[in-house]
Design a protein around this motif. Sequence first.
Motif, short mmCIF file in Angstrom:
data_model
loop_
_atom_site.label_atom_id
_atom_site.label_comp_id
_atom_site.label_asym_id
_atom_site.label_seq_id
_atom_site.Cartn_x
_atom_site.Cartn_y
_atom_site.Cartn_z
N HIS A 1 0.79 -1.23 0.00
CA HIS A 1 0.00 0.00 0.00
C HIS A 1 0.82 1.28 0.00
N TRP A 2 2.14 1.21 -0.18
CA TRP A 2 2.93 2.42 -0.24
C TRP A 2 2.62 3.15 -1.53
N PRO A 3 2.40 4.42 -1.60
CA PRO A 3 2.69 5.48 -0.65
C PRO A 3 1.50 5.90 0.22
N ALA A 4 0.45 5.14 0.24
CA ALA A 4 -0.73 5.50 1.04
C ALA A 4 -0.42 5.32 2.52
N PRO A 5 -0.79 6.31 3.33
CA PRO A 5 -0.64 6.15 4.78
C PRO A 5 -1.51 4.99 5.27
N LYS A 6 -1.13 4.43 6.39
CA LYS A 6 -1.87 3.29 6.95
C LYS A 6 -3.33 3.67 7.15
N GLY A 7 -4.21 2.80 6.67
CA GLY A 7 -5.64 3.03 6.80
C GLY A 7 -6.27 3.80 5.65
N GLN A 8 -5.47 4.34 4.75
CA GLN A 8 -5.97 5.08 3.60
C GLN A 8 -5.97 4.16 2.38
N PRO A 9 -6.95 4.31 1.48
CA PRO A 9 -6.95 3.48 0.27
C PRO A 9 -5.83 3.89 -0.69
N LEU A 10 -5.14 2.91 -1.22
CA LEU A 10 -4.03 3.17 -2.15
C LEU A 10 -4.52 3.87 -3.42
N ALA A 11 -5.70 3.54 -3.88
CA ALA A 11 -6.21 4.06 -5.16
C ALA A 11 -6.16 5.58 -5.23
N ILE A 12 -6.47 6.27 -4.17
CA ILE A 12 -6.51 7.74 -4.24
C ILE A 12 -5.12 8.36 -4.30
N TYR A 13 -4.09 7.54 -4.11
CA TYR A 13 -2.71 8.03 -4.19
C TYR A 13 -2.03 7.69 -5.51
N VAL A 14 -2.50 6.65 -6.19
CA VAL A 14 -1.80 6.20 -7.40
C VAL A 14 -2.67 6.08 -8.63
N THR A 15 -3.96 6.38 -8.52
CA THR A 15 -4.86 6.38 -9.67
C THR A 15 -5.67 7.66 -9.67
N PRO A 16 -6.19 8.08 -10.80
CA PRO A 16 -6.97 9.30 -10.84
C PRO A 16 -8.40 9.13 -10.32
N GLY A 17 -8.71 8.00 -9.74
CA GLY A 17 -10.05 7.76 -9.22
C GLY A 17 -10.00 7.23 -7.80
N THR A 18 -11.11 6.76 -7.33
CA THR A 18 -11.17 6.26 -5.96
C THR A 18 -11.28 4.74 -5.91
N ARG A 19 -11.39 4.11 -7.07
CA ARG A 19 -11.54 2.66 -7.13
C ARG A 19 -10.25 2.03 -7.63
N TRP A 20 -9.81 0.97 -6.94
CA TRP A 20 -8.60 0.26 -7.35
C TRP A 20 -8.88 -0.52 -8.63
N PRO A 21 -8.00 -0.47 -9.63
CA PRO A 21 -8.27 -1.15 -10.90
C PRO A 21 -8.28 -2.67 -10.81
N GLY A 22 -7.71 -3.22 -9.80
CA GLY A 22 -7.71 -4.67 -9.65
C GLY A 22 -6.34 -5.28 -9.82
N ARG A 23 -6.20 -6.48 -9.29
CA ARG A 23 -4.92 -7.17 -9.30
C ARG A 23 -4.46 -7.51 -10.71
N ALA A 24 -5.35 -7.99 -11.57
CA ALA A 24 -4.96 -8.41 -12.92
C ALA A 24 -4.44 -7.23 -13.74
N ILE A 25 -5.14 -6.11 -13.70
CA ILE A 25 -4.70 -4.94 -14.47
C ILE A 25 -3.39 -4.40 -13.92
N THR A 26 -3.28 -4.36 -12.60
CA THR A 26 -2.05 -3.87 -11.98
C THR A 26 -0.87 -4.78 -12.35
N LEU A 27 -1.10 -6.07 -12.37
CA LEU A 27 -0.06 -7.01 -12.76
C LEU A 27 0.30 -6.84 -14.24
N ALA A 28 -0.69 -6.61 -15.09
CA ALA A 28 -0.42 -6.38 -16.51
C ALA A 28 0.42 -5.12 -16.71
N VAL A 29 0.11 -4.08 -15.97
CA VAL A 29 0.89 -2.84 -16.05
C VAL A 29 2.32 -3.10 -15.58
N ALA A 30 2.46 -3.85 -14.47
CA ALA A 30 3.79 -4.18 -13.96
C ALA A 30 4.61 -4.95 -15.01
#
Length: 140
Positions: free
Chosen positions: A28-57
Amino acid sequence: MGLTITLTLGALIAAIAALHFSWALGAHWPAPKGQPLAIYVTPGTRWPGRAITLAVALAIGAAAGVVLASRAKVPAPWDMLAAGAYFVVTLVFLGRGLAGYFPALWRRAEGLPFHRLNRAFYSPLCLAIGAGLAINVLIT
């Protein structure tokens, strides 16, 4: 000097791929503990999902491979394919870096930590990588 730039850029891109891979595994870095990662690394509030994140990686990891392999002597016609792949990687990083400065693309992110981080870190980093890749071609 060109080899040093190639290795530095390749390692930096590989580190970015590793970070995306860690997100796919639940980091979950760079999100502070208890905060959703999505709002720190995506332009939205919903996480894109493991499969898409893995594809990007994997795509970013492939880009690191293209950069690192650019120093290898490759026989024709593969040399043209390798040069084309390097050119595409350079364009992708420059494009992603420039996109960070077009407000219409990021309206959804206004008010989210991603908006500030994108302008302060993500886009400048992409521009620096893209510029470094372009300069690397010019000096070698």
